[in-house]
Write an enzyme that holds these catalytic residues in place. Structure first.
Site, mmCIF file in Angstrom:
data_model
loop_
_atom_site.group_PDB
_atom_site.id
_atom_site.type_symbol
_atom_site.label_atom_id
_atom_site.label_comp_id
_atom_site.label_asym_id
_atom_site.label_seq_id
_atom_site.Cartn_x
_atom_site.Cartn_y
_atom_site.Cartn_z
ATOM 1 N N CYS A 154 -18.780 -16.600 13.755
ATOM 2 C CA CYS A 154 -19.962 -16.489 14.615
ATOM 3 C C CYS A 154 -20.518 -15.074 14.562
ATOM 4 O O CYS A 154 -19.893 -14.141 14.043
ATOM 5 C CB CYS A 154 -19.615 -16.877 16.053
ATOM 6 S SG CYS A 154 -18.509 -15.698 16.888
ATOM 7 N N HIS A 187 -9.027 -13.282 14.078
ATOM 8 C CA HIS A 187 -7.788 -14.046 13.936
ATOM 9 C C HIS A 187 -7.716 -14.680 12.551
ATOM 10 O O HIS A 187 -7.704 -15.900 12.396
ATOM 11 C CB HIS A 187 -7.701 -15.118 15.026
ATOM 12 C CG HIS A 187 -7.584 -14.558 16.405
ATOM 13 N ND1 HIS A 187 -6.513 -13.795 16.804
ATOM 14 C CD2 HIS A 187 -8.407 -14.624 17.477
ATOM 15 C CE1 HIS A 187 -6.683 -13.423 18.065
ATOM 16 N NE2 HIS A 187 -7.823 -13.909 18.485
ATOM 17 N N HIS A 242 -14.525 -9.401 22.152
ATOM 18 C CA HIS A 242 -14.250 -9.958 23.475
ATOM 19 C C HIS A 242 -14.280 -8.918 24.579
ATOM 20 O O HIS A 242 -14.194 -9.265 25.756
ATOM 21 C CB HIS A 242 -12.902 -10.673 23.470
ATOM 22 C CG HIS A 242 -12.809 -11.743 22.432
ATOM 23 N ND1 HIS A 242 -13.755 -12.734 22.313
ATOM 24 C CD2 HIS A 242 -11.904 -11.969 21.448
ATOM 25 C CE1 HIS A 242 -13.421 -13.526 21.307
ATOM 26 N NE2 HIS A 242 -12.316 -13.079 20.769
ATOM 27 N N CYS A 255 -19.307 -8.331 21.975
ATOM 28 C CA CYS A 255 -20.399 -9.261 21.674
ATOM 29 C C CYS A 255 -21.478 -9.157 22.744
ATOM 30 O O CYS A 255 -21.180 -9.152 23.944
ATOM 31 C CB CYS A 255 -19.861 -10.687 21.615
ATOM 32 S SG CYS A 255 -21.147 -11.943 21.389
ATOM 33 N N GLU A 262 -11.117 -11.384 27.099
ATOM 34 C CA GLU A 262 -12.489 -11.583 27.573
ATOM 35 C C GLU A 262 -12.511 -11.873 29.065
ATOM 36 O O GLU A 262 -13.344 -11.329 29.802
ATOM 37 C CB GLU A 262 -13.159 -12.726 26.812
ATOM 38 C CG GLU A 262 -14.584 -12.984 27.257
ATOM 39 C CD GLU A 262 -15.223 -14.191 26.575
ATOM 40 O OE1 GLU A 262 -16.163 -14.762 27.156
ATOM 41 O OE2 GLU A 262 -14.793 -14.553 25.472
ATOM 42 N N THR A 306 -16.622 -17.403 26.688
ATOM 43 C CA THR A 306 -17.397 -17.813 25.510
ATOM 44 C C THR A 306 -16.565 -18.572 24.486
ATOM 45 O O THR A 306 -17.103 -19.378 23.730
ATOM 46 C CB THR A 306 -18.028 -16.587 24.817
ATOM 47 O OG1 THR A 306 -16.995 -15.740 24.314
ATOM 48 C CG2 THR A 306 -18.915 -15.816 25.768
ATOM 49 N N CYS A 349 -23.156 -18.672 25.493
ATOM 50 C CA CYS A 349 -22.716 -18.765 24.102
ATOM 51 C C CYS A 349 -22.312 -20.204 23.796
ATOM 52 O O CYS A 349 -21.570 -20.833 24.552
ATOM 53 C CB CYS A 349 -21.530 -17.834 23.876
ATOM 54 S SG CYS A 349 -20.825 -17.955 22.219
ATOM 55 N N SER A 383 -13.859 -17.852 14.258
ATOM 56 C CA SER A 383 -13.112 -16.682 13.791
ATOM 57 C C SER A 383 -12.727 -16.800 12.323
ATOM 58 O O SER A 383 -11.972 -15.966 11.817
ATOM 59 C CB SER A 383 -11.851 -16.482 14.644
ATOM 60 O OG SER A 383 -10.971 -17.573 14.504
#
Length: 326
Positions: free
Chosen positions: A8, A37, A70, A92, A122, A160, A189, A261
């Site tokens: 993303c 990740h 995050h 983000c 996050e 998100t 998101c 990811s």
């Protein structure tokens, strides 16, 4: 192939930020936890001088530190200030939007419910920015245990990296218990939700689905579970070399799906591997078009904003980007 499929905009920006910081400031560049990740992407960044730490106390005073997509809790930010770290914030923009929204709701006297995984970076970052009453809800049973100051002034925010299938029951329960429940202004998101929905659409069209990505990524594991629950044979593919002739014998149509990811380069490698084993025709299903591209932090822009070689993918055409900055 599902659409959308793979990394993303927020994760892409975080990786590009570390890559550009390594060019501009030189190694080492530090980051809390692994920025993405995916083992291959992390190994490449480490080879170039990125250092990933579980605790910012392990970072030498004054070093360059990148905050990942995050975000981090406010206390971590203050600690970096006290120790003189040179911080580059790659949080983000959609997560930063949640930070601002959390404060806005708390300032208006709302109890703020953060729907997300307790202990996640996050979630901790969002909760740390709420000066009033904040609650983290991870499971349906948590809703009934909520104790709020005023049932008419309760609001919720969504982590998100949770998909719609993981939150629909919790949100429904919150709305049932608090009929005047408020939520954030504007769009949230949808990266995880869109990839889950695309993968389920894909599963109805193929003999088997390969979910491409690292098993250490929560979003990849969840995508695997959701697709497998639909009844189609499903396999986690962590690297292209994991695919052998035996994995595709008897299959006419194979679906490829990937979470937010998973780098583009890994998806491309899996496609190339399939082409080595069998003649392949690629069919990308209709789905959500993602034109969002977040600009790098302003201090790095003078070095250019070309597409990340580690993640793959071409730069967006002029005018196609939706730009954000902190």
């Amino acid at each position: 192939m599902a659409k959308p499929c793979g990394v993303c905009a927020g994760v892409r920006r975080a990786v590009e930020t570390i890559e550009r910081a390594l060019v501009v400031y030189g190694p080492p560049v530090y980051a809390r936890h692994e920025i993405i990740h995916d083992r291959h992407a992390v190994d490449e960044l480490q080879a170039r001088g990125a250092v990933f730490v579980d605790d910012l106390s392990a970072v030498p005073d004054g070093a360059v530190v990148v905050f990942g997509a995050h975000g981090v809790a406010e206390e971590a930010e203050h600690d970096c200030e006290r120790r003189g770290h040179d911080v580059i914030d790659a949080t983000c923009p959609l997560v930063l939007k949640l930070h601002k929204e959390a404060r806005r709701l708390a300032d208006r006297g709302y109890d703020v419910v953060v729907v997300g995984r307790a202990g996640d970076d996050e979630v901790d970052a969002i909760a740390s920015r709420i000066p009033g009453r904040v609650h983290v809800v991870s499971h349906l049973a948590d809703v009934e245990r909520l104790e709020v100051a005023d049932p008419a002034r309760v609001a919720y925010l969504l982590q998100t990296t949770l998909g719609g299938l993981d939150t629909v029951d919790i949100v429904a329960a919150l709305k049932h218990r608090f009929p005047r429940l408020a939520t954030q202004d504007g769009d949230a998101c949808s990266a995880v939700h869109d990839r889950e929905r695309a993968a389920l659409k894909l599963a109805r069209r193929v003999d088997a689905v390969f979910v491409v990505g690292s098993g250490s990524a929560v979003t990849t594991r969840r995508l695997l579970e959701i697709v497998a629950a639909s009844g189609v044979p499903t396999r986690l593919v962590e690297n292209a070399g994991a695919i052998e002739h035996g994995n595709i014998d008897g299959l006419t149509a194979v679906g490829l799906a990937a979470g937010p990811s998973t780098p583009d380069k890994l998806v491309d490698a899996v496609v190339a591997r399939l082409k080595m084993l069998r003649p392949v025709e690629i069919d990308v299903l209709d789905g959500v078009e993602e034109f969002v591209r977040f600009r790098l932090p302003s201090r790095l822009r003078h070095a250019g904003e070309r597409s990340s070689p580690g993640l793959g993918g071409a730069p967006l055409a002029p005018g196609a980007a939706l730009s954000h900055d902190r």
